[in-house]
Motif scaffolding. Structure first.
Motif, PDB file in Angstrom:
ATOM      1  N   ILE A  43       0.785  -1.370   0.035  1.00  0.00           N
ATOM      2  CA  ILE A  43      -0.003   0.024   0.077  1.00  0.00           C
ATOM      3  C   ILE A  43       0.853   1.180  -0.012  1.00  0.00           C
ATOM      4  O   ILE A  43       0.272   2.449  -0.084  1.00  0.00           O
ATOM      5  CB  ILE A  43      -0.908  -0.139   1.163  1.00  0.00           C
ATOM      6  CG1 ILE A  43      -0.303   0.041   2.660  1.00  0.00           C
ATOM      7  CG2 ILE A  43      -1.988  -1.241   1.144  1.00  0.00           C
ATOM      8  CD1 ILE A  43      -1.270   0.160   3.621  1.00  0.00           C
ATOM      9  N   SER A  63      -5.808   7.886   1.746  1.00  0.00           N
ATOM     10  CA  SER A  63      -5.174   7.291   0.638  1.00  0.00           C
ATOM     11  C   SER A  63      -4.997   5.820   1.111  1.00  0.00           C
ATOM     12  O   SER A  63      -4.968   4.553   0.386  1.00  0.00           O
ATOM     13  CB  SER A  63      -3.962   7.802  -0.118  1.00  0.00           C
ATOM     14  OG  SER A  63      -3.075   8.151   1.243  1.00  0.00           O
ATOM     15  N   SER A  67      -6.660   1.949   0.040  1.00  0.00           N
ATOM     16  CA  SER A  67      -5.816   1.117  -0.581  1.00  0.00           C
ATOM     17  C   SER A  67      -5.954  -0.066   0.158  1.00  0.00           C
ATOM     18  O   SER A  67      -5.921  -1.242  -0.383  1.00  0.00           O
ATOM     19  CB  SER A  67      -3.996   1.467  -0.197  1.00  0.00           C
ATOM     20  OG  SER A  67      -3.777   2.675  -1.092  1.00  0.00           O
TER      21      SER A  67
END
Length: 110
Positions: A43, A63, A67
């Motif tokens: 990730i 984010s 992920s």
């Protein structure tokens, strides 16, 4: 809701999604059969950062949340679990799709 606003999320909305996933990180990772180091690499964060997130010493970035959701939703060992625990953001996906639920087409649009 216009196209721009349906894709804008408040910090509170993001925080709510993150707080739903956070308590389940260890069990999800274990069920997926992946180490902290492997998952962190996948990730795009350091193992130390991921470890701090999993221990709840650090709040994950949006984010990172996205992920992780992508990984766990597409992992055969965790897919059902994230849906049963309501971790997968179905309402968010429906919102992005203008009220249409492509995952569960039998559910009425919002």
């Amino acid at each position: 809701m216009d196209n721009e606003s349906k894709c804008l999320l408040t910090d509170e909305e993001k925080g709510n999604f993150i707080s739903t996933l956070s308590p389940n990180l260890t069990v999800l990772r274990t069920k997926a059969g992946i180490s902290q180091e492997e998952l962190a690499n996948l990730i795009g964060v350091s193992r130390q950062t991921y470890s701090a997130i999993e221990r709840k010493n650090r709040i994950m970035a949006w984010s990172t949340y996205l992920s992780l959701i992508l990984f766990y939703d597409h992992n055969q060992n965790t897919h059902e679990m994230i849906r049963q625990l309501s971790i997968f953001p179905e309402k968010l996906i429906i919102r992005f799709n203008g009220g249409t639920d492509y995952v569960n087409p039998d559910i009425c649009p919002l």
